[in-house]
Write a protein that holds these residues in place. Structure first.
Motif, PDB file in Angstrom:
ATOM      1  N   TRP A 123      -0.662  -8.832   2.479  1.00  0.00           N
ATOM      2  CA  TRP A 123       0.194  -8.529   3.631  1.00  0.00           C
ATOM      3  C   TRP A 123       1.631  -8.979   3.373  1.00  0.00           C
ATOM      4  O   TRP A 123       2.583  -8.281   3.740  1.00  0.00           O
ATOM      5  N   GLU A 127       4.914  -6.517   3.411  1.00  0.00           N
ATOM      6  CA  GLU A 127       6.092  -6.764   4.253  1.00  0.00           C
ATOM      7  C   GLU A 127       7.360  -6.832   3.400  1.00  0.00           C
ATOM      8  O   GLU A 127       8.420  -6.335   3.798  1.00  0.00           O
ATOM      9  N   THR A 128       7.253  -7.447   2.244  1.00  0.00           N
ATOM     10  CA  THR A 128       8.412  -7.548   1.352  1.00  0.00           C
ATOM     11  C   THR A 128       8.898  -6.169   0.936  1.00  0.00           C
ATOM     12  O   THR A 128      10.108  -5.881   0.954  1.00  0.00           O
ATOM     13  N   ILE A 130       8.364  -3.319   2.473  1.00  0.00           N
ATOM     14  CA  ILE A 130       8.827  -2.554   3.642  1.00  0.00           C
ATOM     15  C   ILE A 130      10.276  -2.895   3.965  1.00  0.00           C
ATOM     16  O   ILE A 130      11.098  -2.018   4.248  1.00  0.00           O
ATOM     17  N   HIS A 131      10.606  -4.167   3.914  1.00  0.00           N
ATOM     18  CA  HIS A 131      11.916  -4.623   4.392  1.00  0.00           C
ATOM     19  C   HIS A 131      12.962  -4.758   3.286  1.00  0.00           C
ATOM     20  O   HIS A 131      14.125  -5.070   3.589  1.00  0.00           O
ATOM     21  N   MET A 255       1.069  -1.263   3.797  1.00  0.00           N
ATOM     22  CA  MET A 255       2.367  -0.711   4.175  1.00  0.00           C
ATOM     23  C   MET A 255       2.221   0.402   5.202  1.00  0.00           C
ATOM     24  O   MET A 255       3.018   0.507   6.138  1.00  0.00           O
ATOM     25  N   ARG A 258       1.649  -1.276   8.620  1.00  0.00           N
ATOM     26  CA  ARG A 258       2.769  -2.041   9.156  1.00  0.00           C
ATOM     27  C   ARG A 258       4.032  -1.196   9.369  1.00  0.00           C
ATOM     28  O   ARG A 258       4.910  -1.586  10.132  1.00  0.00           O
ATOM     29  N   ASP A 259       4.138  -0.081   8.685  1.00  0.00           N
ATOM     30  CA  ASP A 259       5.360   0.733   8.786  1.00  0.00           C
ATOM     31  C   ASP A 259       5.019   2.201   9.004  1.00  0.00           C
ATOM     32  O   ASP A 259       5.653   3.093   8.442  1.00  0.00           O
TER      33      ASP A 259
END
Length: 282
Positions: A123, A127-128, A130-131, A255, A258-259
């Motif tokens: 996870w 997140e890394t 995605i952002h 991903m 979360r996105d």
């Protein structure tokens, strides 16, 4: 709280050569190490019992017993011995047996991956990516195949993704990385020196380094901020890509969850362009 594996990685460069041998033994053969005394481990590795005990102190433990407890807590998992399903080397395996052994070997690799993977780390990596404002993917030689697979999949999901060539990297690509960027570096035996060089430059730019490799203490494993190993305790002459792709599939699934909105929008745009170009037959 750090796992023993993470603790070893943090302290590895400051350990003495003998302590590094013991640390590598703990990572590469955890099930065996969990059952041995300090004297027995020293004999296996070729160092003194004192060196094994000093490693415990160097890693921040109160003694050898506490080190062993940490190992058993983190890593003592019931795993299938991959060597049991490797093709025979005595030349006695017939064609049908060989095919079955290869399939069983892949199953064992995936089972080991399922047992050793830390879901929270997957996870965090999702997140890394995605952002991040930009993602650089590096993989040279035989590592390029897995690197390109991830590159193509990420391009379907987001923009600002670049990849190295199979023969090396362009400094200009890495130069654009920032403290908000990520570099995903693939490195499998035989380890190439330019892989470490690319990762080092990316780290100097402030990018977060995600290493995907075969073991924690590989050159990239030691350098990366986040390290993912395809099969930490694999005992084989050739590296399988099956567990690597499965690891990447976990990442991409995270991903998408979360996105999902941004990814869906990009894929709609791509499908529109594909249709205009009549790119696919169906």
């Amino acid at each position: 709280m750090r796992t023993l594996q993470e603790t070893i990685k943090v302290h590895y460069s400051s350990l003495s050569p003998g302590q590094q041998k013991v640390a590598a033994f703990y990572i590469e053969r955890p099930q065996e190490a969990a059952l041995l005394t300090a004297f027995q481990i020293g004999k296996q590795v070729g160092v003194s019992e004192t060196t094994v005990i000093r490693l415990a102190y160097a890693l921040g433990f109160s003694g050898y017993s506490e080190l062993q407890q940490a190992l058993r807590k983190d890593w003592l998992l019931p795993k299938q011995d991959i060597s049991e399903v490797l093709p025979s080397k005595d030349g006695q395996t017939n064609d049908n047996q060989l095919i079955r052994q290869v399939i069983l070997r892949e199953q064992a690799l995936l089972q080991n991956l399922a047992e050793q993977i830390k879901v929270d780390d997957v996870w965090a990596m999702a997140e890394t990516l995605i952002h991040s404002d930009r993602i650089y993917i590096g993989g040279f030689g035989s590592s390029y195949a897995a690197a390109y697979w991830l590159y193509y999949a990420l391009k379907q999901m987001r923009g600002n993704v670049v990849i190295s060539s199979p023969t090396g990297f362009m400094t200009e690509d890495i130069c654009d990385l920032t403290t908000n960027s990520a570099a995903v570096i693939f490195s499998f035996p035989r380890y190439r020196q330019d892989t470490v060089q690319a990762a080092t430059i990316a780290k100097e730019q402030g990018a977060k380094i995600i290493g995907i490799t075969d073991r924690t203490l590989s050159p990239i494993g030691q350098l990366a901020d986040m390290t993912f190993t395809s099969s930490e305790n694999e005992v084989t002459d050739a590296h399988s890509i099956a567990s690597i792709i499965s690891l990447l599939d976990m990442l991409l699934a995270g991903m998408r969850i979360r996105d999902c909105e941004h990814i869906a929008k990009r894929q709609q745009q791509l499908e529109h362009l594909y249709a205009e170009q009549q790119l696919f037959s169906e």
